[in-house]
Design a protein around this motif. Structure first.
Motif, PDB file in Angstrom:
ATOM      1  N   ILE A 168     -13.706  -2.419  -9.762  1.00  0.00           N
ATOM      2  CA  ILE A 168     -14.109  -3.485  -8.972  1.00  0.00           C
ATOM      3  C   ILE A 168     -13.262  -3.992  -7.932  1.00  0.00           C
ATOM      4  CG2 ILE A 168     -13.741  -5.317 -10.569  1.00  0.00           C
ATOM      5  CD1 ILE A 168     -16.851  -4.947  -8.187  1.00  0.00           C
ATOM      6  N   ILE A 169     -11.945  -4.012  -8.141  1.00  0.00           N
ATOM      7  CA  ILE A 169     -10.930  -4.543  -7.212  1.00  0.00           C
ATOM      8  C   ILE A 169     -10.868  -3.584  -5.977  1.00  0.00           C
ATOM      9  CG2 ILE A 169      -8.512  -5.337  -7.152  1.00  0.00           C
ATOM     10  CD1 ILE A 169      -8.592  -6.653  -9.721  1.00  0.00           C
ATOM     11  N   PRO A 170     -10.361  -2.236  -6.532  1.00  0.00           N
ATOM     12  CA  PRO A 170     -10.129  -1.470  -5.068  1.00  0.00           C
ATOM     13  C   PRO A 170     -11.542  -1.326  -4.417  1.00  0.00           C
ATOM     14  CG  PRO A 170      -9.865  -0.291  -7.249  1.00  0.00           C
ATOM     15  CD  PRO A 170     -10.034  -1.644  -7.679  1.00  0.00           C
ATOM     16  N   LYS A 171     -12.816  -1.201  -4.938  1.00  0.00           N
ATOM     17  CA  LYS A 171     -13.860  -0.990  -4.193  1.00  0.00           C
ATOM     18  C   LYS A 171     -13.993  -2.183  -3.236  1.00  0.00           C
ATOM     19  CE  LYS A 171     -17.012   1.873  -6.588  1.00  0.00           C
ATOM     20  NZ  LYS A 171     -18.376   2.159  -7.587  1.00  0.00           N
ATOM     21  N   THR A 172     -13.917  -3.398  -3.951  1.00  0.00           N
ATOM     22  CA  THR A 172     -14.134  -4.672  -3.236  1.00  0.00           C
ATOM     23  C   THR A 172     -12.949  -4.547  -1.847  1.00  0.00           C
ATOM     24  OG1 THR A 172     -15.022  -5.743  -5.011  1.00  0.00           O
ATOM     25  CG2 THR A 172     -14.378  -7.133  -3.265  1.00  0.00           C
ATOM     26  N   LEU A 173     -11.777  -4.573  -2.276  1.00  0.00           N
ATOM     27  CA  LEU A 173     -10.859  -4.532  -1.243  1.00  0.00           C
ATOM     28  C   LEU A 173     -10.973  -3.363  -0.081  1.00  0.00           C
ATOM     29  CD1 LEU A 173      -7.740  -5.774  -3.323  1.00  0.00           C
ATOM     30  CD2 LEU A 173      -9.593  -7.251  -2.145  1.00  0.00           C
ATOM     31  N   MET A 174     -11.458  -2.402  -0.385  1.00  0.00           N
ATOM     32  CA  MET A 174     -11.322  -1.263   0.365  1.00  0.00           C
ATOM     33  C   MET A 174     -12.751  -0.816   0.967  1.00  0.00           C
ATOM     34  SD  MET A 174      -8.480   1.400  -0.930  1.00  0.00           S
ATOM     35  CE  MET A 174      -9.038   1.471  -2.519  1.00  0.00           C
ATOM     36  N   ASP A 175     -13.770  -1.687   0.809  1.00  0.00           N
ATOM     37  CA  ASP A 175     -15.170  -1.645   1.238  1.00  0.00           C
ATOM     38  C   ASP A 175     -15.548  -1.430   2.645  1.00  0.00           C
ATOM     39  OD1 ASP A 175     -18.075  -1.747   1.381  1.00  0.00           O
ATOM     40  OD2 ASP A 175     -18.182  -3.722   0.362  1.00  0.00           O
ATOM     41  N   GLU A 176     -16.105  -0.317   2.783  1.00  0.00           N
ATOM     42  CA  GLU A 176     -16.157   0.369   4.175  1.00  0.00           C
ATOM     43  C   GLU A 176     -17.080  -0.572   5.001  1.00  0.00           C
ATOM     44  OE1 GLU A 176     -17.032   4.478   4.340  1.00  0.00           O
ATOM     45  OE2 GLU A 176     -15.200   5.173   3.539  1.00  0.00           O
ATOM     46  N   THR A 177     -17.753  -1.458   4.096  1.00  0.00           N
ATOM     47  CA  THR A 177     -18.598  -2.450   5.113  1.00  0.00           C
ATOM     48  C   THR A 177     -18.009  -3.614   5.717  1.00  0.00           C
ATOM     49  OG1 THR A 177     -19.376  -3.530   3.082  1.00  0.00           O
ATOM     50  CG2 THR A 177     -20.739  -1.592   3.745  1.00  0.00           C
ATOM     51  N   LEU A 178     -16.802  -3.635   5.253  1.00  0.00           N
ATOM     52  CA  LEU A 178     -15.901  -4.724   5.950  1.00  0.00           C
ATOM     53  C   LEU A 178     -15.494  -4.522   7.158  1.00  0.00           C
ATOM     54  CD1 LEU A 178     -13.644  -5.578   2.526  1.00  0.00           C
ATOM     55  CD2 LEU A 178     -15.318  -7.015   3.599  1.00  0.00           C
ATOM     56  N   PRO A 179     -15.178  -5.386   8.063  1.00  0.00           N
ATOM     57  CA  PRO A 179     -14.493  -5.231   9.224  1.00  0.00           C
ATOM     58  C   PRO A 179     -13.102  -4.567   8.879  1.00  0.00           C
ATOM     59  CG  PRO A 179     -15.294  -7.302   9.328  1.00  0.00           C
ATOM     60  CD  PRO A 179     -15.371  -6.857   7.726  1.00  0.00           C
ATOM     61  N   THR A 180     -12.382  -3.401   9.644  1.00  0.00           N
ATOM     62  CA  THR A 180     -11.586  -2.598   9.595  1.00  0.00           C
ATOM     63  C   THR A 180     -10.198  -3.532   9.435  1.00  0.00           C
ATOM     64  OG1 THR A 180     -12.332  -0.941  10.968  1.00  0.00           O
ATOM     65  CG2 THR A 180      -9.770  -0.957  10.303  1.00  0.00           C
ATOM     66  N   GLU A 181     -10.163  -4.699  10.255  1.00  0.00           N
ATOM     67  CA  GLU A 181      -9.089  -5.555   9.961  1.00  0.00           C
ATOM     68  C   GLU A 181      -8.993  -6.404   8.733  1.00  0.00           C
ATOM     69  OE1 GLU A 181     -12.111  -7.841  12.230  1.00  0.00           O
ATOM     70  OE2 GLU A 181     -11.472  -5.938  12.269  1.00  0.00           O
ATOM     71  N   LYS A 182     -10.036  -6.474   8.086  1.00  0.00           N
ATOM     72  CA  LYS A 182     -10.013  -7.324   6.698  1.00  0.00           C
ATOM     73  C   LYS A 182      -9.844  -6.495   5.440  1.00  0.00           C
ATOM     74  CE  LYS A 182     -11.786 -11.050   8.612  1.00  0.00           C
ATOM     75  NZ  LYS A 182     -11.119 -12.357   8.754  1.00  0.00           N
ATOM     76  N   ARG A 183     -10.111  -5.139   5.681  1.00  0.00           N
ATOM     77  CA  ARG A 183      -9.686  -4.357   4.407  1.00  0.00           C
ATOM     78  C   ARG A 183      -8.408  -4.060   3.836  1.00  0.00           C
ATOM     79  NH1 ARG A 183     -12.683   1.059   7.118  1.00  0.00           N
ATOM     80  NH2 ARG A 183     -14.608  -0.128   7.811  1.00  0.00           N
ATOM     81  N   ILE A 184      -8.148  -4.255   2.501  1.00  0.00           N
ATOM     82  CA  ILE A 184      -6.771  -3.893   2.148  1.00  0.00           C
ATOM     83  C   ILE A 184      -6.692  -2.701   1.363  1.00  0.00           C
ATOM     84  CG2 ILE A 184      -5.203  -5.268   0.798  1.00  0.00           C
ATOM     85  CD1 ILE A 184      -7.126  -7.700   1.046  1.00  0.00           C
ATOM     86  N   GLY A 185      -5.782  -1.983   1.630  1.00  0.00           N
ATOM     87  CA  GLY A 185      -5.409  -0.844   0.769  1.00  0.00           C
ATOM     88  C   GLY A 185      -4.772  -0.883  -0.561  1.00  0.00           C
ATOM     89  N   VAL A 186      -5.368  -0.167  -1.575  1.00  0.00           N
ATOM     90  CA  VAL A 186      -5.027  -0.666  -2.994  1.00  0.00           C
ATOM     91  C   VAL A 186      -4.706   0.848  -3.362  1.00  0.00           C
ATOM     92  CG1 VAL A 186      -5.747  -1.347  -5.190  1.00  0.00           C
ATOM     93  CG2 VAL A 186      -6.449  -2.582  -3.232  1.00  0.00           C
ATOM     94  N   ASP A 187      -3.290   0.847  -3.935  1.00  0.00           N
ATOM     95  CA  ASP A 187      -2.843   2.024  -4.651  1.00  0.00           C
ATOM     96  C   ASP A 187      -2.840   1.677  -6.222  1.00  0.00           C
ATOM     97  OD1 ASP A 187      -2.641   3.453  -2.261  1.00  0.00           O
ATOM     98  OD2 ASP A 187      -0.476   3.142  -2.101  1.00  0.00           O
ATOM     99  N   GLU A 188      -3.498   2.566  -7.157  1.00  0.00           N
ATOM    100  CA  GLU A 188      -3.432   2.130  -8.527  1.00  0.00           C
ATOM    101  C   GLU A 188      -2.285   3.171  -8.943  1.00  0.00           C
ATOM    102  OE1 GLU A 188      -7.542   1.006 -10.145  1.00  0.00           O
ATOM    103  OE2 GLU A 188      -7.897   2.711  -8.997  1.00  0.00           O
ATOM    104  N   LEU A 189      -1.553   2.542 -10.019  1.00  0.00           N
ATOM    105  CA  LEU A 189      -0.591   3.034 -10.831  1.00  0.00           C
ATOM    106  C   LEU A 189      -0.724   2.825 -12.214  1.00  0.00           C
ATOM    107  CD1 LEU A 189       1.659   5.178 -10.532  1.00  0.00           C
ATOM    108  CD2 LEU A 189       3.311   3.093 -10.441  1.00  0.00           C
ATOM    109  N   VAL A 190      -0.983   3.971 -12.985  1.00  0.00           N
ATOM    110  CA  VAL A 190      -1.188   3.865 -14.628  1.00  0.00           C
ATOM    111  C   VAL A 190       0.261   3.623 -15.114  1.00  0.00           C
ATOM    112  CG1 VAL A 190      -2.108   4.583 -16.639  1.00  0.00           C
ATOM    113  CG2 VAL A 190      -3.399   5.031 -14.440  1.00  0.00           C
TER     114      VAL A 190
END
Length: 289
Positions: A168-190
């Protein structure tokens, strides 16, 4: 009325456990039954060290800042991060940069552990999100808070996770429906793997067998859920149990796992991942709310 048995499927924290203190004071008899064995992934934690060493979190480094902060939604991820820092005495994690290194977390227990670590090794970092309670709430909090720090160009966030987690966190932060300037890239590391302790099922069955009357079982992780349901005779194992047992989950990740994997609906999903949140859910259920 005798205290109600409440079985907490977690390792008791030392030297003090907030769940034991709280439920003992609320006329429950808490019993801890360890479920999980954790193994930190040293190679991946070494990657985190190298990112700090190479200036990935530093706005003052020669190369552009890659990450503005880290996300933690599990106590184990914080513990793995802390162990890595303690082991790497020759690396400085004390970054002084603007905006400061931002640490996002969900739930007061994780925030407390992270605060201890921050005070010792990352004194210029800031911690946010401790009261959000769920990954979804934290994601929306991050969208607003991070935007106030970086109104235009946003460095990514590094999300330290276990192998079982919601997206849910990466999906929400990188949601393509958000304006480009609002999106936040998320890199997950196990950074850790989790397995069921070999002794869990036998110990759990023994404790349940010795419990009289109704029993509450609080589940803190998807790991071990199959063994729990088998012992209790619930879900796909229905009909094999005879006692009155109620199941509460610490949050939506475990609730959804039980629902989707085993077709079992937990009686309670805590509104907040804390002793108070668990009791609030239990009381609402018992009152028929």
């Amino acid at each position: 009325m005798p205290p109600t048995p409440i079985l907490l499927l977690k390792t008791k924290s030392s030297p003090q456990d907030a769940y034991e203190d709280f439920f003992s004071a609320q006329n429950y008899t808490p019993t801890f039954i360890p479920v999980l064995e954790h193994r930190f992934l040293k190679n991946n934690l070494t990657q985190v060290r190298d990112l700090f060493n190479n200036g990935a979190f530093d706005n003052n480094a020669p190369t552009p800042r890659k990450y503005g902060g880290l996300i933690f939604t599990s106590q184990r991820a914080v513990e793995g991060f802390a162990q890595m820092i303690e082991d790497e005495k020759h690396v400085s994690f004390n970054i002084q940069t603007t905006p400061p290194l931002t640490l996002y977390t969900v739930g007061p227990a994780t925030a407390r552990t992270l605060t201890t670590l921050r005070n010792k090794h990352l004194p210029h970092a800031t911690i946010h999100g401790a009261d959000t309670g769920t990954g979804e709430n934290l994601a929306h909090f991050i969208l607003n808070h991070y935007d106030s720090l970086y109104p235009t160009h946003k460095p990514s966030l590094l999300f330290l996770v276990g192998e079982v987690r919601r997206d849910i966190i990466p999906k929400t932060l990188m949601d393509e429906t958000l304006p480009t300037e609002k999106r936040i890239g998320v890199d997950e590391l196990v950074v850790y793997e989790t397995g069921v302790m070999e002794s869990f099922e036998g110990v759990f069955a023994d404790v349940v067998g010795r419990s009289a009357g109704p029993v509450w079982v609080v589940v803190f992780s998807p790991t071990g859920c199959e063994a729990m349901l088998r012992v209790l005779g619930l879900g796909p194992f229905a009909g094999t149990g005879t006692r009155q047992v109620f199941v509460a989950t610490i949050g939506p990740t475990t609730r959804d796992y039980l629902r989707e994997k085993f077709g079992f609906e937990a009686h309670v999903c805590a509104p907040r991942p804390s002793p108070e949140g668990v009791l609030e859910g239990i009381q609402a259920f018992m009152a028929g709310v």
